[in-house]
Design a protein around this motif. Structure first.
Motif, PDB file in Angstrom:
ATOM      1  N   ILE A  35       3.079  -0.137  30.812  1.00  0.00           N
ATOM      2  CA  ILE A  35       1.895   0.699  30.985  1.00  0.00           C
ATOM      3  C   ILE A  35       0.869   0.281  29.933  1.00  0.00           C
ATOM      4  N   ASN A  36      -0.376   0.095  30.366  1.00  0.00           N
ATOM      5  CA  ASN A  36      -1.447  -0.212  29.423  1.00  0.00           C
ATOM      6  C   ASN A  36      -1.873   1.103  28.768  1.00  0.00           C
ATOM      7  N   PRO A  37      -1.686   1.226  27.450  1.00  0.00           N
ATOM      8  CA  PRO A  37      -1.990   2.498  26.783  1.00  0.00           C
ATOM      9  C   PRO A  37      -3.483   2.841  26.782  1.00  0.00           C
ATOM     10  N   ASP A  38      -4.344   1.832  26.914  1.00  0.00           N
ATOM     11  CA  ASP A  38      -5.782   2.093  26.934  1.00  0.00           C
ATOM     12  C   ASP A  38      -6.258   2.598  28.294  1.00  0.00           C
ATOM     13  N   GLU A  39      -5.452   2.405  29.315  1.00  0.00           N
ATOM     14  CA  GLU A  39      -5.808   2.836  30.665  1.00  0.00           C
ATOM     15  C   GLU A  39      -5.100   4.114  31.094  1.00  0.00           C
ATOM     16  N   CYS A  40      -3.950   4.385  30.501  1.00  0.00           N
ATOM     17  CA  CYS A  40      -3.162   5.567  30.851  1.00  0.00           C
ATOM     18  C   CYS A  40      -3.940   6.832  30.497  1.00  0.00           C
ATOM     19  N   ILE A  41      -4.004   7.773  31.430  1.00  0.00           N
ATOM     20  CA  ILE A  41      -4.717   9.036  31.190  1.00  0.00           C
ATOM     21  C   ILE A  41      -3.772  10.187  30.836  1.00  0.00           C
ATOM     22  N   THR A  64       9.225   4.901  20.982  1.00  0.00           N
ATOM     23  CA  THR A  64       8.648   4.284  19.791  1.00  0.00           C
ATOM     24  C   THR A  64       8.794   2.762  19.755  1.00  0.00           C
ATOM     25  N   ALA A  65       9.996   2.270  19.939  1.00  0.00           N
ATOM     26  CA  ALA A  65      10.243   0.824  19.849  1.00  0.00           C
ATOM     27  C   ALA A  65       9.612   0.035  20.986  1.00  0.00           C
ATOM     28  N   TRP A  66       9.198   0.708  22.041  1.00  0.00           N
ATOM     29  CA  TRP A  66       8.677   0.022  23.228  1.00  0.00           C
ATOM     30  C   TRP A  66       7.165   0.114  23.384  1.00  0.00           C
ATOM     31  N   ALA A  67       6.516   0.943  22.604  1.00  0.00           N
ATOM     32  CA  ALA A  67       5.072   1.152  22.737  1.00  0.00           C
ATOM     33  C   ALA A  67       4.275  -0.130  22.507  1.00  0.00           C
ATOM     34  N   GLU A  68       4.580  -0.844  21.460  1.00  0.00           N
ATOM     35  CA  GLU A  68       3.850  -2.082  21.157  1.00  0.00           C
ATOM     36  C   GLU A  68       4.096  -3.143  22.238  1.00  0.00           C
ATOM     37  N   LEU A  69       5.308  -3.211  22.725  1.00  0.00           N
ATOM     38  CA  LEU A  69       5.630  -4.173  23.788  1.00  0.00           C
ATOM     39  C   LEU A  69       4.836  -3.856  25.051  1.00  0.00           C
ATOM     40  N   ASN A  70       4.705  -2.583  25.410  1.00  0.00           N
ATOM     41  CA  ASN A  70       3.898  -2.189  26.567  1.00  0.00           C
ATOM     42  C   ASN A  70       2.451  -2.627  26.371  1.00  0.00           C
ATOM     43  N   ALA A  71       1.906  -2.348  25.202  1.00  0.00           N
ATOM     44  CA  ALA A  71       0.515  -2.710  24.919  1.00  0.00           C
ATOM     45  C   ALA A  71       0.312  -4.220  24.996  1.00  0.00           C
ATOM     46  N   SER A  72       1.217  -4.962  24.432  1.00  0.00           N
ATOM     47  CA  SER A  72       1.092  -6.419  24.411  1.00  0.00           C
ATOM     48  C   SER A  72       1.189  -7.042  25.802  1.00  0.00           C
ATOM     49  N   TYR A  73       2.236  -6.715  26.533  1.00  0.00           N
ATOM     50  CA  TYR A  73       2.427  -7.330  27.853  1.00  0.00           C
ATOM     51  C   TYR A  73       1.408  -6.844  28.884  1.00  0.00           C
ATOM     52  N   SER A  74       0.829  -5.678  28.680  1.00  0.00           N
ATOM     53  CA  SER A  74      -0.166  -5.200  29.646  1.00  0.00           C
ATOM     54  C   SER A  74      -1.437  -6.044  29.611  1.00  0.00           C
ATOM     55  N   THR A  75      -1.599  -6.839  28.573  1.00  0.00           N
ATOM     56  CA  THR A  75      -2.754  -7.737  28.507  1.00  0.00           C
ATOM     57  C   THR A  75      -2.414  -9.140  29.011  1.00  0.00           C
ATOM     58  N   LYS A  76      -1.140  -9.383  29.301  1.00  0.00           N
ATOM     59  CA  LYS A  76      -0.701 -10.721  29.720  1.00  0.00           C
ATOM     60  C   LYS A  76      -0.210 -10.771  31.167  1.00  0.00           C
ATOM     61  N   TRP A  77       0.318  -9.667  31.651  1.00  0.00           N
ATOM     62  CA  TRP A  77       0.906  -9.622  32.984  1.00  0.00           C
ATOM     63  C   TRP A  77      -0.093  -9.106  34.009  1.00  0.00           C
ATOM     64  N   PRO A  78       0.129  -9.407  35.297  1.00  0.00           N
ATOM     65  CA  PRO A  78      -0.789  -8.926  36.329  1.00  0.00           C
ATOM     66  C   PRO A  78      -0.658  -7.424  36.584  1.00  0.00           C
TER      67      PRO A  78
END
Length: 110
Positions: A35-41, A64-78
């Motif tokens: 989930i892209n944290p900047d887009e999630c409402i 907690t341990a997965w938040a950064e991974l979500n943010a990172s991959y949401s900018t790389k994956w379709p």
């Protein structure tokens, strides 16, 4: 607050959550969603839809341990906006622990 996809999604990737998301904030890897944290409402409609119980609010310790991974991959994956077909063996992987090492960094294909 935002929602976070966690380890339980790895190798399951059911995508029921994608279908109900009103803002299309899911992104797809080869065997995992984020989930892209900047887009999630922060509406939370995705959380109860996940058959693998892999989605939590970022305030939950399990996220907690997965938040950064979500943010990172949401900018790389379709971006994914529709439910696709889950892997044939998704049910077998649904409740298996310790899947973090199986996470593929590759984007979703097809």
């Amino acid at each position: 607050m935002t929602y976070v996809v966690t380890e339980n999604c790895i190798r399951c990737k059911f995508m029921d959550c994608v279908e109900v998301c009103p803002v299309d904030c899911f992104y797809a890897g080869e065997n995992f969603l984020v989930i892209n944290p900047d887009e999630c409402i922060d509406c939370g409609v995705c959380e109860p839809e996940c058959p693998a119980e892999a989605i939590f609010p970022d305030s939950d310790d399990r996220a907690t341990a997965w938040a950064e991974l979500n943010a990172s991959y949401s900018t790389k994956w379709p971006n994914i906006t529709r439910k696709g077909t889950a892997p044939a063996d998704a049910e077998e992987w649904k409740d298996k622990p310790n899947k973090a090492d199986l996470l593929s960094p590759e984007p979703h294909k097809g």
